[in-house]
Design a protein around this motif. Sequence first.
Motif, PDB file in Angstrom:
ATOM      1  N   GLY A  34     -25.386  21.517  -9.002  1.00  0.00           N
ATOM      2  CA  GLY A  34     -26.337  23.074  -7.966  1.00  0.00           C
ATOM      3  C   GLY A  34     -27.346  23.434  -9.125  1.00  0.00           C
ATOM      4  N   SER A  35     -27.139  23.615  -9.111  1.00  0.00           N
ATOM      5  CA  SER A  35     -27.598  24.555 -10.667  1.00  0.00           C
ATOM      6  C   SER A  35     -28.704  24.370 -11.408  1.00  0.00           C
ATOM      7  N   GLY A  36     -28.185  23.130 -11.986  1.00  0.00           N
ATOM      8  CA  GLY A  36     -28.914  22.421 -13.152  1.00  0.00           C
ATOM      9  C   GLY A  36     -29.576  21.257 -12.656  1.00  0.00           C
ATOM     10  N   LEU A  37     -29.373  21.540 -11.636  1.00  0.00           N
ATOM     11  CA  LEU A  37     -30.170  19.704 -11.830  1.00  0.00           C
ATOM     12  C   LEU A  37     -30.457  19.507 -10.011  1.00  0.00           C
ATOM     13  N   PRO A  38     -31.496  20.231  -9.587  1.00  0.00           N
ATOM     14  CA  PRO A  38     -32.286  19.973  -8.207  1.00  0.00           C
ATOM     15  C   PRO A  38     -32.747  19.071  -7.638  1.00  0.00           C
ATOM     16  N   ARG A  39     -32.891  18.367  -8.308  1.00  0.00           N
ATOM     17  CA  ARG A  39     -32.698  16.699  -7.246  1.00  0.00           C
ATOM     18  C   ARG A  39     -31.513  16.074  -6.543  1.00  0.00           C
ATOM     19  N   VAL A  40     -29.918  16.934  -6.748  1.00  0.00           N
ATOM     20  CA  VAL A  40     -28.821  16.613  -5.905  1.00  0.00           C
ATOM     21  C   VAL A  40     -29.274  17.569  -5.040  1.00  0.00           C
ATOM     22  N   ARG A  41     -29.906  18.361  -4.877  1.00  0.00           N
ATOM     23  CA  ARG A  41     -30.167  19.374  -3.663  1.00  0.00           C
ATOM     24  C   ARG A  41     -31.018  19.105  -3.149  1.00  0.00           C
ATOM     25  N   GLU A  42     -32.032  17.757  -3.318  1.00  0.00           N
ATOM     26  CA  GLU A  42     -32.841  17.707  -2.421  1.00  0.00           C
ATOM     27  C   GLU A  42     -32.850  16.446  -2.375  1.00  0.00           C
ATOM     28  N   TYR A  43     -31.749  15.813  -2.932  1.00  0.00           N
ATOM     29  CA  TYR A  43     -31.362  14.576  -2.787  1.00  0.00           C
ATOM     30  C   TYR A  43     -30.693  14.750  -0.890  1.00  0.00           C
ATOM     31  N   PHE A  44     -29.578  15.882  -1.058  1.00  0.00           N
ATOM     32  CA  PHE A  44     -28.942  16.455   0.434  1.00  0.00           C
ATOM     33  C   PHE A  44     -29.666  17.452   0.656  1.00  0.00           C
ATOM     34  N   GLU A  45     -31.351  17.437   0.682  1.00  0.00           N
ATOM     35  CA  GLU A  45     -32.428  17.631   1.422  1.00  0.00           C
ATOM     36  C   GLU A  45     -32.004  19.412   1.622  1.00  0.00           C
ATOM     37  N   MET A  46     -32.114  20.302   0.922  1.00  0.00           N
ATOM     38  CA  MET A  46     -30.855  20.924   0.887  1.00  0.00           C
ATOM     39  C   MET A  46     -31.695  21.873   0.018  1.00  0.00           C
ATOM     40  N   ASP A  47     -31.980  23.372   0.329  1.00  0.00           N
ATOM     41  CA  ASP A  47     -32.442  24.461  -0.831  1.00  0.00           C
ATOM     42  C   ASP A  47     -31.175  25.359  -1.563  1.00  0.00           C
ATOM     43  N   GLU A  48     -31.490  26.026  -2.546  1.00  0.00           N
ATOM     44  CA  GLU A  48     -29.817  26.611  -2.747  1.00  0.00           C
ATOM     45  C   GLU A  48     -29.426  27.164  -1.750  1.00  0.00           C
ATOM     46  N   LEU A  49     -30.027  28.332  -1.044  1.00  0.00           N
ATOM     47  CA  LEU A  49     -29.096  28.557  -0.403  1.00  0.00           C
ATOM     48  C   LEU A  49     -28.167  27.718   0.751  1.00  0.00           C
ATOM     49  N   GLN A  50     -28.648  26.541   0.969  1.00  0.00           N
ATOM     50  CA  GLN A  50     -28.018  25.633   2.017  1.00  0.00           C
ATOM     51  C   GLN A  50     -26.728  25.131   1.218  1.00  0.00           C
ATOM     52  N   PHE A  51     -27.500  24.656  -0.713  1.00  0.00           N
ATOM     53  CA  PHE A  51     -26.129  23.827  -1.299  1.00  0.00           C
ATOM     54  C   PHE A  51     -25.665  25.420  -0.874  1.00  0.00           C
TER      55      PHE A  51
END
Length: 133
Positions: A34-51
């Motif tokens: 979640g921290s190192g690969l923003p693409r993972v958060r983007e795949y789930f359509e989440m920002d850092e706070l949501q993830f």
Amino acid sequence: MIAQILHFIYRKTLGSVMFGIMLMVLVALYVALGSGLPRVREYFEMDELQFFSAWPLKVLMVLLVSNLIIVTLTRIPFTPPRYGVWMIHGGIVTLIYGLSWYYSFKVEGDVRIFKGQSVAHYYLKGERALYMR
């Protein structure tokens, strides 16, 4: 029969040191991805706070805290040579509590503050608004 099954499940999960280590590895992987690969958060359509406020991390954290408390109380005697282990486990529980508290109360927003002025409100990051003069 049911008591034996429940005891077996308890020994293999919350009462097991290896289960706790596995949970720590899973938490580390979740946080690293979640921290190192923003693409993972983007795949789930989440920002850092949501993830980092999502249910998978919360479940892992509850299981880890439960495992640490149970293993510490049942397997590690509270004697002077073991005070360090108790302190480390207490520190991990404190870090997990701090993480959950931080992401429960974290708010992200935008505000424009001009020099010499103060503000009483801000705009939440996720809300859309139309501003007109």
